[in-house]
Design a protein around this motif. Sequence first.
Motif, PDB file in Angstrom:
ATOM      1  N   GLU A 145       4.454   9.036 -10.304  1.00  0.00           N
ATOM      2  CA  GLU A 145       3.845   9.169 -11.627  1.00  0.00           C
ATOM      3  C   GLU A 145       3.313  10.578 -11.861  1.00  0.00           C
ATOM      4  N   ARG A 146       2.750  11.192 -10.801  1.00  0.00           N
ATOM      5  CA  ARG A 146       2.296  12.579 -10.923  1.00  0.00           C
ATOM      6  C   ARG A 146       3.468  13.508 -11.217  1.00  0.00           C
ATOM      7  N   GLU A 147       4.580  13.275 -10.524  1.00  0.00           N
ATOM      8  CA  GLU A 147       5.775  14.103 -10.752  1.00  0.00           C
ATOM      9  C   GLU A 147       6.290  13.925 -12.168  1.00  0.00           C
ATOM     10  N   GLN A 148       6.271  12.679 -12.669  1.00  0.00           N
ATOM     11  CA  GLN A 148       6.744  12.426 -14.023  1.00  0.00           C
ATOM     12  C   GLN A 148       5.832  13.099 -15.046  1.00  0.00           C
ATOM     13  N   VAL A 208       2.020  18.826  -3.389  1.00  0.00           N
ATOM     14  CA  VAL A 208       1.658  17.440  -3.654  1.00  0.00           C
ATOM     15  C   VAL A 208       2.034  16.589  -2.452  1.00  0.00           C
ATOM     16  N   TYR A 209       3.234  16.783  -1.906  1.00  0.00           N
ATOM     17  CA  TYR A 209       3.660  16.019  -0.744  1.00  0.00           C
ATOM     18  C   TYR A 209       2.802  16.335   0.470  1.00  0.00           C
ATOM     19  N   ASP A 210       2.421  17.600   0.652  1.00  0.00           N
ATOM     20  CA  ASP A 210       1.577  17.976   1.780  1.00  0.00           C
ATOM     21  C   ASP A 210       0.214  17.314   1.677  1.00  0.00           C
ATOM     22  N   LYS A 221       0.832  -1.199   0.000  1.00  0.00           N
ATOM     23  CA  LYS A 221       0.000   0.000   0.000  1.00  0.00           C
ATOM     24  C   LYS A 221       0.870   1.253   0.000  1.00  0.00           C
ATOM     25  N   GLU A 222       1.919   1.250   0.834  1.00  0.00           N
ATOM     26  CA  GLU A 222       2.837   2.389   0.885  1.00  0.00           C
ATOM     27  C   GLU A 222       3.529   2.581  -0.458  1.00  0.00           C
ATOM     28  N   MET A 274       4.227   5.383  -5.650  1.00  0.00           N
ATOM     29  CA  MET A 274       4.205   5.320  -7.112  1.00  0.00           C
ATOM     30  C   MET A 274       3.239   6.348  -7.697  1.00  0.00           C
ATOM     31  N   GLN A 275       2.115   6.581  -7.031  1.00  0.00           N
ATOM     32  CA  GLN A 275       1.185   7.605  -7.506  1.00  0.00           C
ATOM     33  C   GLN A 275       1.848   8.977  -7.492  1.00  0.00           C
TER      34      GLN A 275
END
Length: 143
Positions: free
Chosen positions: A112-115, A130-132, A102-103, A108-109
């Motif tokens: 993938e968003r960063e990519q 995004v990290y927040d 799960k982690e 990965m989400q």
Amino acid sequence: MRGEFTMKGLKTMIESTTVDSRLGVKRKTKKEKDAKDPNKPKRPATAFFIFMESFRVEFKENHPGTANHSFAAISKAGGQKWKMMSQAEKASYVAKAQQRKKEYEKKMQIYEREQAGSNDEGSDQSKSEVYDAVGSKEDEDDA
């Protein structure tokens, strides 16, 4: 002598060729392979490998006489013990593996968003936002 090849010379000639004669396609050599992204999250360990993390420590403590245990000997003993364990005994390791998966999927989400964001260049959110957002979501799940 000009037309003759020694085995060593023939082997060198074959190894230096990167064209697959059967397909007529140029294959990538070790130097040409795509580099792995160091920022990409690593895949999570399976239940067996989580079990082996603790088993290695336990095995070395229970067998102190032989300081240099070979990897093969420890792995073989661990594999045999894993096979002998019941599903109930394996359940804790399976649960840990599911938690790690799960982690990993969350990471990965984000990755993938960063990519996708680095390709678009027009992202409305900064990386810290995004990290927040993901961090606050994880905090709610833990509570």
